[in-house]
Design an enzyme around this catalytic site. Structure first.
Site, PDB file in Angstrom:
ATOM      1  N   TYR A   1      -4.317  -6.285   4.067  1.00 44.18           N
ATOM      2  CA  TYR A   1      -4.902  -7.377   3.275  1.00 44.18           C
ATOM      3  C   TYR A   1      -4.489  -8.733   3.848  1.00 44.18           C
ATOM      4  CZ  TYR A   1      -5.660 -10.537  -0.660  1.00 44.18           C
ATOM      5  OH  TYR A   1      -6.039 -11.605  -1.446  1.00 44.18           O
TER       6      TYR A   1
ATOM      7  N   ARG B   1       5.446  -0.390  -1.296  1.00 52.30           N
ATOM      8  CA  ARG B   1       4.479  -0.545  -0.200  1.00 52.30           C
ATOM      9  C   ARG B   1       5.165  -0.301   1.139  1.00 52.30           C
ATOM     10  NH1 ARG B   1       1.670  -5.755  -3.185  1.00 52.30           N
ATOM     11  NH2 ARG B   1       1.034  -4.498  -4.971  1.00 52.30           N
TER      12      ARG B   1
ATOM     13  N   GLU C   1      -0.282 -14.102   1.049  1.00 54.76           N
ATOM     14  CA  GLU C   1      -0.008 -12.897   1.857  1.00 54.76           C
ATOM     15  C   GLU C   1      -0.168 -13.173   3.356  1.00 54.76           C
ATOM     16  OE1 GLU C   1       0.824  -9.452   1.250  1.00 54.76           O
ATOM     17  OE2 GLU C   1       1.582 -10.278  -0.612  1.00 54.76           O
TER      18      GLU C   1
ATOM     19  N   SER D   1      -4.721 -16.599   0.848  1.00 56.27           N
ATOM     20  CA  SER D   1      -3.644 -15.991   0.048  1.00 56.27           C
ATOM     21  C   SER D   1      -2.284 -16.247   0.672  1.00 56.27           C
ATOM     22  CB  SER D   1      -3.897 -14.485  -0.010  1.00 56.27           C
ATOM     23  OG  SER D   1      -2.734 -13.805  -0.397  1.00 56.27           O
TER      24      SER D   1
ATOM     25  N   ILE E   1     -18.060 -13.048  -9.262  1.00 58.81           N
ATOM     26  CA  ILE E   1     -18.031 -13.770 -10.549  1.00 58.81           C
ATOM     27  C   ILE E   1     -17.454 -12.927 -11.687  1.00 58.81           C
ATOM     28  CG2 ILE E   1     -20.396 -13.100 -11.237  1.00 58.81           C
ATOM     29  CD1 ILE E   1     -20.720 -15.964 -12.354  1.00 58.81           C
ATOM     30  N   THR E   2     -17.444 -11.589 -11.528  1.00 58.48           N
ATOM     31  CA  THR E   2     -16.964 -10.745 -12.631  1.00 58.48           C
ATOM     32  C   THR E   2     -15.441 -10.577 -12.615  1.00 58.48           C
ATOM     33  OG1 THR E   2     -17.336  -8.776 -11.300  1.00 58.48           O
ATOM     34  CG2 THR E   2     -19.104  -9.406 -12.805  1.00 58.48           C
ATOM     35  N   GLY E   3     -14.769 -11.085 -11.593  1.00 58.83           N
ATOM     36  CA  GLY E   3     -13.310 -10.954 -11.514  1.00 58.83           C
ATOM     37  C   GLY E   3     -12.607 -11.994 -12.372  1.00 58.83           C
ATOM     38  N   GLN E   4     -11.278 -11.926 -12.372  1.00 55.91           N
ATOM     39  CA  GLN E   4     -10.488 -12.907 -13.139  1.00 55.91           C
ATOM     40  C   GLN E   4     -10.865 -14.336 -12.744  1.00 55.91           C
ATOM     41  OE1 GLN E   4      -5.837 -13.323 -13.768  1.00 55.91           O
ATOM     42  NE2 GLN E   4      -6.324 -14.142 -11.765  1.00 55.91           N
TER      43      GLN E   4
ATOM     44  N   GLY F   1       7.102   0.092  -9.049  1.00 60.43           N
ATOM     45  CA  GLY F   1       7.643   0.144  -7.689  1.00 60.43           C
ATOM     46  C   GLY F   1       8.796  -0.836  -7.532  1.00 60.43           C
TER      47      GLY F   1
ATOM     48  N   ARG G   1      -6.415 -10.697 -15.922  1.00 57.65           N
ATOM     49  CA  ARG G   1      -5.991 -10.074 -14.675  1.00 57.65           C
ATOM     50  C   ARG G   1      -6.320  -8.575 -14.717  1.00 57.65           C
ATOM     51  NH1 ARG G   1      -4.961 -10.692  -9.330  1.00 57.65           N
ATOM     52  NH2 ARG G   1      -2.842 -11.379  -8.911  1.00 57.65           N
TER      53      ARG G   1
HETATM   54  O1  G4F Z   1       0.700  -7.965  -8.770  1.00 58.61           O
HETATM   55  P1  G4F Z   1       0.741  -7.506  -7.354  1.00 58.61           P
HETATM   56  O2  G4F Z   1      -0.032  -6.281  -7.029  1.00 58.61           O
HETATM   57  O3  G4F Z   1       0.309  -8.761  -6.481  1.00 58.61           O
HETATM   58  P2  G4F Z   1       0.480  -9.094  -4.914  1.00 58.61           P
HETATM   59  O4  G4F Z   1       0.618  -7.890  -4.097  1.00 58.61           O
HETATM   60  O5  G4F Z   1       1.555 -10.123  -4.771  1.00 58.61           O
HETATM   61  O6  G4F Z   1      -0.940  -9.749  -4.569  1.00 58.61           O
HETATM   62  C1  G4F Z   1      -1.606 -10.666  -5.434  1.00 58.61           C
HETATM   63  O7  G4F Z   1      -1.270 -11.991  -5.095  1.00 58.61           O
HETATM   64  C2  G4F Z   1      -1.698 -12.392  -3.779  1.00 58.61           C
HETATM   65  C3  G4F Z   1      -1.291 -13.849  -3.590  1.00 58.61           C
HETATM   66  O8  G4F Z   1       0.037 -13.900  -3.219  1.00 58.61           O
HETATM   67  C4  G4F Z   1      -3.198 -12.229  -3.654  1.00 58.61           C
HETATM   68  F1  G4F Z   1      -3.600 -12.602  -2.435  1.00 58.61           F
HETATM   69  C5  G4F Z   1      -3.586 -10.799  -3.916  1.00 58.61           C
HETATM   70  O9  G4F Z   1      -5.002 -10.670  -3.871  1.00 58.61           O
HETATM   71  C6  G4F Z   1      -3.102 -10.415  -5.310  1.00 58.61           C
HETATM   72  O10 G4F Z   1      -3.785 -11.207  -6.242  1.00 58.61           O
HETATM   73  O11 G4F Z   1       2.265  -7.233  -6.913  1.00 58.61           O
HETATM   74  C7  G4F Z   1       3.264  -8.214  -7.069  1.00 58.61           C
HETATM   75  C8  G4F Z   1       4.605  -7.592  -6.696  1.00 58.61           C
HETATM   76  C9  G4F Z   1       4.615  -6.898  -5.328  1.00 58.61           C
HETATM   77  O12 G4F Z   1       5.791  -7.239  -4.662  1.00 58.61           O
HETATM   78  C10 G4F Z   1       4.636  -5.398  -5.661  1.00 58.61           C
HETATM   79  O13 G4F Z   1       5.279  -4.588  -4.690  1.00 58.61           O
HETATM   80  O14 G4F Z   1       4.927  -6.566  -7.634  1.00 58.61           O
HETATM   81  C11 G4F Z   1       5.437  -5.440  -6.944  1.00 58.61           C
HETATM   82  N1  G4F Z   1       5.245  -4.228  -7.776  1.00 58.61           N
HETATM   83  C12 G4F Z   1       6.266  -3.466  -8.247  1.00 58.61           C
HETATM   84  N2  G4F Z   1       5.752  -2.425  -8.961  1.00 58.61           N
HETATM   85  C13 G4F Z   1       4.077  -3.707  -8.170  1.00 58.61           C
HETATM   86  C14 G4F Z   1       4.403  -2.558  -8.916  1.00 58.61           C
HETATM   87  N3  G4F Z   1       2.794  -4.104  -7.964  1.00 58.61           N
HETATM   88  C15 G4F Z   1       1.807  -3.358  -8.534  1.00 58.61           C
HETATM   89  N4  G4F Z   1       0.512  -3.747  -8.371  1.00 58.61           N
HETATM   90  N5  G4F Z   1       2.068  -2.205  -9.265  1.00 58.61           N
HETATM   91  C16 G4F Z   1       3.364  -1.772  -9.487  1.00 58.61           C
HETATM   92  O15 G4F Z   1       3.590  -0.763 -10.151  1.00 58.61           O
END
Ligand code: G4F
Length: 342
Positions: A154, A283, A132, A130, A9-12, A216, A189
């Site tokens: 994940y 990643r 994913e 998800s 419940i404490t998450g987004q 990244g 978020r």
């Molecule tokens: O914001 P992200 O970390 O979200 P991601 O990995 O898509 O996962 C989120 O959405 C999913 C649903 O599709 C959920 F299931 C999951 O729990 C989560 O909510 O990354 C989004 C994109 C990725 O491609 C990542 O490689 O952004 C790219 N990215 C580039 N630079 C980065 C960064 N992500 C993060 N977190 N930090 C960076 O510096």
């Protein structure tokens, strides 16, 4: 009055869901982990309301691994609806923390289903799956029938959890729904997800609190929507006659680079002067492009996304600017905002 129980419940999503259910006259119970910090900022507005906190909103302590405590809470509350939102949700961190991610997300969901099987009055269960699970999909856009091809621990954990929810629905007649959630963002978020990380950095750079943004993969493409819309989808899923699975997405895809461009534009900044790439943030493997077809949710639930990508990024960046400005005037930041390495 209906009773809802929310893990996470404490998450987004948990906090928006609590807001939504309380507005719709539910009594809401949340399961929280014990931590040394009592700060639960996403629920602060509810704690301050004397008509809500400990009147219609109650918190209970339990870890997902603590089955006895969970069982006791579930049996004590006898909720009508159970929203299982807790888990390790950072895809990048699921590589270094693979066992923990799979234990919480995959086995944690199975444990919960086992508790439900034994309950006399069984609640309706919503499980947030998800995009994913699709990993490197062979078809675009994806729908509820697209095969699972996860590319991260994940994604594997979510694929297991999604399938086991279907198995328990079919074998034991549980009212259990999967919502296949594409990325959904908001000012609430977590700061280590890319939308908030970028919007926060653009605002902090504008205010002189940060000098650069380290990222990244800028080429990855995602289907980004507005979190409160997805929470409404969770609730709608549980109001149907029959339990089923639904996919929630906007149907639009954008790159991380476009997200950066919009956030920095909202602050009248040129992102090229501030953004650095760091290969350690790439990643080991990830979906390069994900986009969902939410036709089933639209037709059967009447669900619609309400916010465009540009409106969403503007909203997060402007909210971040206002809160950092307020924080800066109340309490000057000593070393600036630490660089986020996730
Ligand atoms: O914001 P992200 O970390 O979200 P991601 O990995 O898509 O996962 C989120 O959405 C999913 C649903 O599709 C959920 F299931 C999951 O729990 C989560 O909510 O990354 C989004 C994109 C990725 O491609 C990542 O490689 O952004 C790219 N990215 C580039 N630079 C980065 C960064 N992500 C993060 N977190 N930090 C960076 O510096």
């Amino acid at each position: 009055m209906k009773l809802a129980l929310i893990t996470g419940i404490t998450g987004q999503d948990g906090s928006y869901l609590a807001d939504y259910l309380l507005t719709n006259d539910y009594e809401v119970h949340g399961v929280v982990r014990r931590t040394s910090s009592l700060e639960r900022s996403r629920l602060a507005h509810l704690f301050k309301n004397p008509d809500i906190y400990n009147k219609r909103l109650f918190l209970h302590y339990a870890d997902l691994e603590d089955i006895t405590a969970l069982r006791r809470i579930f049996l004590g509350i006898q909720a009508d609806e159970l929203y299982h939102l807790a888990g390790q949700s950072h895809v990048g961190l699921s590589f270094p923390m693979a066992e923990m991610t799979c234990d919480l997300t995959a086995i944690g969901t199975l444990r919960l289903l086992e508790i439900m099987r034994d309950m006399p009055g069984k609640p309706r269960l919503f499980h947030p799956s998800s995009s994913e699970i699709f990993g490197q999909p062979k078809s675009f856009p994806q729908n509820e029938d697209t095969p699972y091809l996860p590319t991260s621990p994940y994604g594997c954990a979510k694929a297991f959890a999604t399938q086991i929810v279907k198995v328990y629905r079919d074998c034991y007649g549980l009212f259990a729904c999967n919502g296949i959630m594409y990325n959904h963002e908001s000012p609430r978020r977590g700061e280590n997800f890319v939308s908030r990380k970028i919007c926060r950095a653009a605002a902090a750079i504008k205010l002189g609190l940060q000098s650069k943004l380290v990222l990244g993969n800028l080429d990855a493409e995602r289907d980004w929507g507005y979190a409160p819309d997805y929470v409404r989808g969770m609730w709608l899923s549980l109001q149907q006659q029959k339990a089923d699975d639904y996919l929630f997405a906007t149907g639009e895809t954008h790159s991380v680079r476009e997200l950066v461009d919009l956030a920095f534009n909202a602050m009248d900044l040129k992102w090229e002067s501030y953004v650095e790439l760091d290969t350690t943030l790439f990643r080991p493997s990830e979906p390069l492009r994900l986009v969902g077809n939410a036709s089933k949710a639209k037709h059967e639930l009447g669900w619609m996304p309400s916010c465009s990508f540009q409106e969403l990024i503007n909203l997060i960046t402007r909210t971040e600017f206002d809160s950092l400005q307020q924080l800066g005037s109340e309490r000057p930041l000593s070393g600036g905002i630490a660089f986020n390495r996730t």
